[in-house]
Design a protein around this motif. Structure first.
Motif, mmCIF file in Angstrom:
data_model
loop_
_atom_site.group_PDB
_atom_site.id
_atom_site.type_symbol
_atom_site.label_atom_id
_atom_site.label_comp_id
_atom_site.label_asym_id
_atom_site.label_seq_id
_atom_site.Cartn_x
_atom_site.Cartn_y
_atom_site.Cartn_z
ATOM 1 N N GLU A 168 43.349 60.967 22.422
ATOM 2 C CA GLU A 168 43.431 62.401 22.634
ATOM 3 C C GLU A 168 44.879 62.830 22.923
ATOM 4 O O GLU A 168 45.769 62.010 23.063
ATOM 5 N N PHE A 169 45.059 64.143 23.060
ATOM 6 C CA PHE A 169 46.349 64.701 23.458
ATOM 7 C C PHE A 169 46.474 64.542 24.975
ATOM 8 O O PHE A 169 45.807 65.243 25.739
ATOM 9 N N LEU A 200 51.288 61.324 13.958
ATOM 10 C CA LEU A 200 50.792 62.690 13.843
ATOM 11 C C LEU A 200 49.411 62.759 14.474
ATOM 12 O O LEU A 200 48.571 61.889 14.236
ATOM 13 N N ARG A 201 49.183 63.800 15.270
ATOM 14 C CA ARG A 201 47.874 63.996 15.905
ATOM 15 C C ARG A 201 47.293 65.339 15.471
ATOM 16 O O ARG A 201 48.013 66.308 15.233
ATOM 17 N N ASP A 216 44.756 71.682 18.010
ATOM 18 C CA ASP A 216 46.020 71.104 18.453
ATOM 19 C C ASP A 216 46.618 70.257 17.346
ATOM 20 O O ASP A 216 45.900 69.528 16.639
ATOM 21 N N LEU A 217 47.934 70.314 17.238
ATOM 22 C CA LEU A 217 48.669 69.497 16.279
ATOM 23 C C LEU A 217 49.913 68.981 16.987
ATOM 24 O O LEU A 217 50.529 69.714 17.773
ATOM 25 N N SER A 218 50.282 67.739 16.728
ATOM 26 C CA SER A 218 51.455 67.178 17.387
ATOM 27 C C SER A 218 52.138 66.158 16.498
ATOM 28 O O SER A 218 51.472 65.342 15.844
ATOM 29 N N LEU A 219 53.460 66.214 16.479
ATOM 30 C CA LEU A 219 54.285 65.208 15.825
ATOM 31 C C LEU A 219 55.096 64.516 16.912
ATOM 32 O O LEU A 219 55.816 65.176 17.668
ATOM 33 N N SER A 223 54.491 70.323 19.484
ATOM 34 C CA SER A 223 53.026 70.428 19.517
ATOM 35 C C SER A 223 52.595 71.890 19.486
ATOM 36 O O SER A 223 52.518 72.544 20.533
ATOM 37 N N PRO A 224 52.284 72.447 18.328
ATOM 38 C CA PRO A 224 51.691 73.787 18.278
ATOM 39 C C PRO A 224 50.207 73.739 18.638
ATOM 40 O O PRO A 224 49.538 72.716 18.433
ATOM 41 N N PHE A 225 49.684 74.826 19.184
ATOM 42 C CA PHE A 225 48.271 74.865 19.559
ATOM 43 C C PHE A 225 47.744 76.286 19.444
ATOM 44 O O PHE A 225 48.495 77.270 19.500
#
Length: 921
Positions: free
Chosen positions: A65-66, A666-667, A711-714, A727-729
């Motif tokens: 998870e984040f 990448l998440r 949620d997105l994260s690099l 991390s945009p959300f």
């Protein structure tokens, strides 16, 4: 001996404890990736600042998870003395403070009630009527680490629409060796000039070849603090012909009584001393009879005692027994109505000079006990736990009510956002104690608040190897259930002793013709002269730095509390009392997946939750409403009522992680999330306050908060403890609970004048308003700077959040979300070598809305706040370290204003220094 393992084989609890407990080991373990994609465990030294950062990054990197985390640098050595102040270093996390100390945590711009806090996996109650956890109750010396889950999985308990914070303490067999840590320090408060002790120790040991172990910790600290405060209630709209006990007042001196004017309801200055003592005990027993079986029992007890006084230099500009002698009225910037004006300068003869001193004492007791175990049976793992937590508060705050009449003025013409300049008319003596009359004793007496929570849970894991899509397989099945029952009781118990009764006890003459009945209080008036009063304020305004206030303690030296109780009356129950019972049943199923190359992994699942709620409270009989102007006390008869309801929700979740390369991943996550309303607003109770002409109603039928989030994260992991993330959300919230307001005409009996009056009141009631879409992004960068100097490095993060305004009703206005700071950031610079460790931390949070309406429709807004902190330690040897921590080095003040910039509150807590010695064996 190395053991090959992939982090996906750990469940959440195992991974957390594995990484966090490494803080206690001399040679902890870390993950390294072998050529075949399997992760192997390698030994290296991770204590110190750099080691704490590395452990936190391990948790983030290998979690499905984040997650953002903070790990202890060593056993008994957490990065900050206060857990909330540590959490604010994480991107997206902001805090609220109480007396300069971090108390509640908010994540990604949402209120603190949207943050679920769990202690070793279960809920700790808090006696404040909300669901937000009070972090002042737990000392940091006991904590191994903190984790902030920003995306949920099906097995993560619901309730954190913004995030779930997990507080973790070490278990002895997980530590695996004898460890002892002790800290002795002093805490110096700048405003009070006091230095008080802070002592803690933590001991852990294992026996029987590592099959049995226990951990025991004890902590004591004391703070003798002093807060310098300016308090106001905003800009009240008053009509000249009807406002106040004096029938007509010509505020703008134009010769008529037909105008409406906004003016400061009250201005209060205070240097408020307070003593806080906290005693906490932690004990954990663990038995692992075999590699497949583990049992534990954990308990923590805490007692938090507060003794304080609030000696006020208070002017109530709404209660005038004279006339306006000078004023300056400008167009009201809030209403834009030329018929209304704002009094930026007002001089009054006979203004209510309410220099009371209110004693405030309360004790918070917390007890939590958890018993659990797990059993491995081949590919199956079963874990079960039962826990009970109880939090109780007993509070007394009594005031010797006194009143004088002053010829004074307030002035905000130079700057309405500054402290008002208070001046006395020429010839008026503000140090004349004979100007004050006693009118009685009032306040809460042994008011009880209780919050209990009981949890039962069972979790089952089953390893799988089932083909799913392409070369992706299902690697694990998880399912389980949890039942929780919570009861919060908020009592009401108030003591009122009339002026005549107090006068009789004191042997003073009682005069019914002065202030509705009063006696000479001059011998109880004390001159307060706090040192460096508002030293943190750098504005241009002069204000009284010494003032008279009643000494309630001196009254109690002459008259005992038992005598006051016998002579007065105790009212129990009423609108301030409620009980809320909540039973929650949840079941979940979750599937983990991964591809053959171990590059793609994640989970998806569903959580189904049913909530049964019963609430009871008191509903007032408005025909009995009365008001005592002398004590500013509202009285009303009420009767009890009770209501019940149930609701269910389905909460799906999906988490995915993909390694683009060995160091870049990448998440993505998507979930349906839920938070329940504050317990304090779920009763059917209603209360009236004639002083500020407001009606506060609860609402047991408000729906829970529901949202869809994405949620997105690099994440780029580079070098030794280097990390860059963006991390945009998005959170699409279905409905917000808003404070709906309505104007009502209310009749009440004025006890002081003996007449019936009618006035316009504002009713505040929580209700479900429209939804809002919240957008934001986080950027975080951690970078060692060894190329400049060995051991140098920095951490920085920035969070931006925007949200659509919320409509309180179908035809109502669109209002901004309360508690939302659009920008926040942290900058931390550190340096360490074998002997010395230094860390300088700067934290900033944008302004945010406390209330769109408040008492008089002019709102309450907290202004932007920043704070600079320093921590340093020096190792005398491997076992003994000296340390120093400085908080709020630049002596920042907390301030609040109304919608057009008029200062409502200003709080100066001064600097705080902690210095001491830490030892470990």
């Amino acid at each position: 001996m190395k053991k090959l393992v992939h982090p996906s084989l750990f469940n959440r609890t195992q991974l957390s404890r594995f990484a966090l407990v490494s803080s206690a080991l001399l040679s902890p373990l870390a993950f390294g990736q072998a050529d075949d994609g399997i992760f192997e465990l390698e030994a290296y030294t991770v204590d110190g600042i750099r080691g704490s950062i590395t452990k936190a990054q391990e948790i983030k990197r290998y979690s499905p998870e984040f997650v953002d985390a903070i790990s202890a640098e060593d056993i008994g050595k957490f990065p900050d003395q206060n857990l909330a102040e540590s959490l604010q270093r994480i991107s997206g996390v902001t805090i609220t403070r109480n007396r300069g100390e971090g108390q509640n945590v908010s994540v990604r711009g949402l209120p603190s009630d949207f943050t679920r806090v769990q202690f070793n996996g279960h809920t700790l109650p808090s006696p404040n009527g909300s669901r937000s956890f009070d972090f002042t109750i737990i000392p940091s010396a006991f904590i191994s680490g903190l984790e902030v889950y920003k995306s949920p999985a099906a097995d993560l308990e619901e309730g954190g629409i913004s995030a779930t914070v997990k507080v973790v303490t070490p278990r002895p067999i997980d530590v695996g060796k004898r460890l002892f840590s002790a800290t002795v320090s002093g805490v110096n408060e700048e405003n009070s000039g006091s230095t008080d002790p802070k002592v803690s120790f933590l001991f852990s040991d294992v026996f029987s070849e590592g099959k049995f172990g226990f951990t025991f910790g004890a902590h004591y600290d004391k703070r003798s603090l002093e807060t310098h405060q300016f308090q106001a209630f905003g800009a009240e709209l008053g009509n000249e012909s009807s406002r106040g006990p004096t029938p007509q007042i010509d505020y703008n001196l134009d010769g008529d009584f037909e105008d409406s004017v906004r003016f400061n309801h009250a201005t209060n200055y205070a240097a408020a001393p307070e003593t806080r003592e906290r005693k906490t005990f932690l004990a954990t027993g663990q038995w692992r009879p075999s590699e497949e079986t583990d049992f534990w029992i954990e308990t923590m007890m805490s007692e938090f005692d507060v003794e304080g006084e609030l000696p006020l230099n208070s002017f109530r500009w709404t209660n005038i027994r004279g006339e306006v002698t000078d004023s300056n009225i400008v167009a009201s910037p809030m209403t834009g109505d030329s018929a209304d004006g704002f009094a930026d300068y007002l001089e009054v003869d006979g203004v209510d000079w309410r220099s009371n001193s209110r004693q405030n004492s309360y004790t918070d007791d917390l007890l939590t006990v958890a018993i659990g175990g797990n059993r491995e049976m081949g590919d199956w793992v079963i874990e079960a736990e039962a826990s009970f937590s109880d939090s109780e508060r007993l509070q007394t705050n009594l005031a010797h009510a006194t009143i004088g009449r002053a010829h004074a003025s307030y002035d905000v013409r130079d700057d309405i956002g500054a402290i008002p300049a208070i001046r006395y008319a020429s010839g008026f003596d503000p140090a004349d104690a004979t100007a004050f009359r006693g009118i009685g004793v009032n306040g809460n007496l042994d008011r009880a608040i209780r919050d209990e929570n009981t949890d039962f849970r069972i979790d089952v894991d089953r390893d799988l190897d089932i083909g799913f899509l392409g070369d992706t397989s299902l690697s694990k099945l998880e399912f389980g259930a949890k039942y929780s029952t919570r009861e919060q009781f908020s009592g009401a118990r108030r003591l009122s002793v009339s002026g005549q009764a107090v006068a009789n006890l004191l042997g003073e003459a009682f005069d019914p013709s002065i202030e509705g009945g009063s006696y000479d209080a001059s011998r109880f008036m004390v001159l307060n002269t706090p040192s460096d009063f508002f030293g943190g304020y750098d504005g241009p305004i002069n204000f009284p730095t010494s003032y008279l206030a009643s000494n309630t303690s001196a009254l109690f030296e002459e008259v005992t509390l038992d005598q006051l109780i016998e002579a007065g009356s105790i009212s129990e129950g009423g609108p301030g009392q409620y009980t809320v019972d909540e039973d929650v049943t949840a079941v979940y199923v979750k599937l983990n997946f991964e591809d053959a190359q171990k590059n793609l992994s994640g989970n998806f699942g569903i959580r189904y939750v049913t909530t049964d709620q019963t609430s009871s409270g008191f509903f007032p009989d408005v025909s009995t409403l009365s008001f005592n102007q002398g004590g500013a006390v509202t009285n009303v008869e009420s009767s009890n009522s009770s209501m019940s309801r149930s609701y269910s929700e389905i909460l799906p979740s999906f988490n995915m992680k993909y390694y683009i390369s060995d160091d870049v991943l990448l998440r993505f996550a998507a979930a349906r999330v839920m938070s329940r309303p504050s317990l304090s607003i779920l009763s059917p109770a209603t209360s009236y306050n004639v002083n500020v002409r407001s009606i506060s109603s609860s609402n047991p039928f408000v729906e829970p908060f529901l949202a869809d989030q994405f949620d997105l994260s690099l994440e780029w992991y580079h070098g030794d403890a280097g990390l860059f993330t963006i991390s945009p959300f998005v959170k699409k919230i279905d409905s917000f609970i808003v404070s709906a307001t309505n104007k009502e005409q209310v009749s009440y009996f004025d006890e002081t004048e003996g007449v019936q009056k009618t006035a316009e009141f504002t009713r505040f009631q929580p209700d479900n308003g429209a939804g809002s879409d919240l957008f934001g992004f986080e950027v975080a960068w951690t970078r060692p700077l060894d190329f400049i100097a060995e051991g140098l490095g920095f951490q920085a993060n920035y969070t931006a959040v925007t949200a659509d305004d919320v409509q309180a009703s179908e035809d109502g206005p669109f209002l901004p979300i309360t508690g939302l700071s659009e920008n926040s950031y942290n900058i931390v610079t550190y340096y360490e070598n074998d002997k010395l460790g230094l860390r300088l931390s700067y934290n900033y949070r944008d302004d945010f809305i406390v209330s769109n309406a408040s008492y008089f429709g002019d709102g309450e807004f907290t202004e932007a706040y920043s704070q600079l902190d320093l921590s340093a330690d020096y190792k005398l040897n491997e076992n003994v370290t000296l340390f120093l921590e400085g908080l709020n080095l630049t002596e920042e003040t907390l301030s609040q204003v109304n919608s057009f910039g008029l200062l409502r509150n200003l709080e100066d807590n001064g600097r705080r220094l902690v210095f001491g010695v830490r030892a470990k064996l």
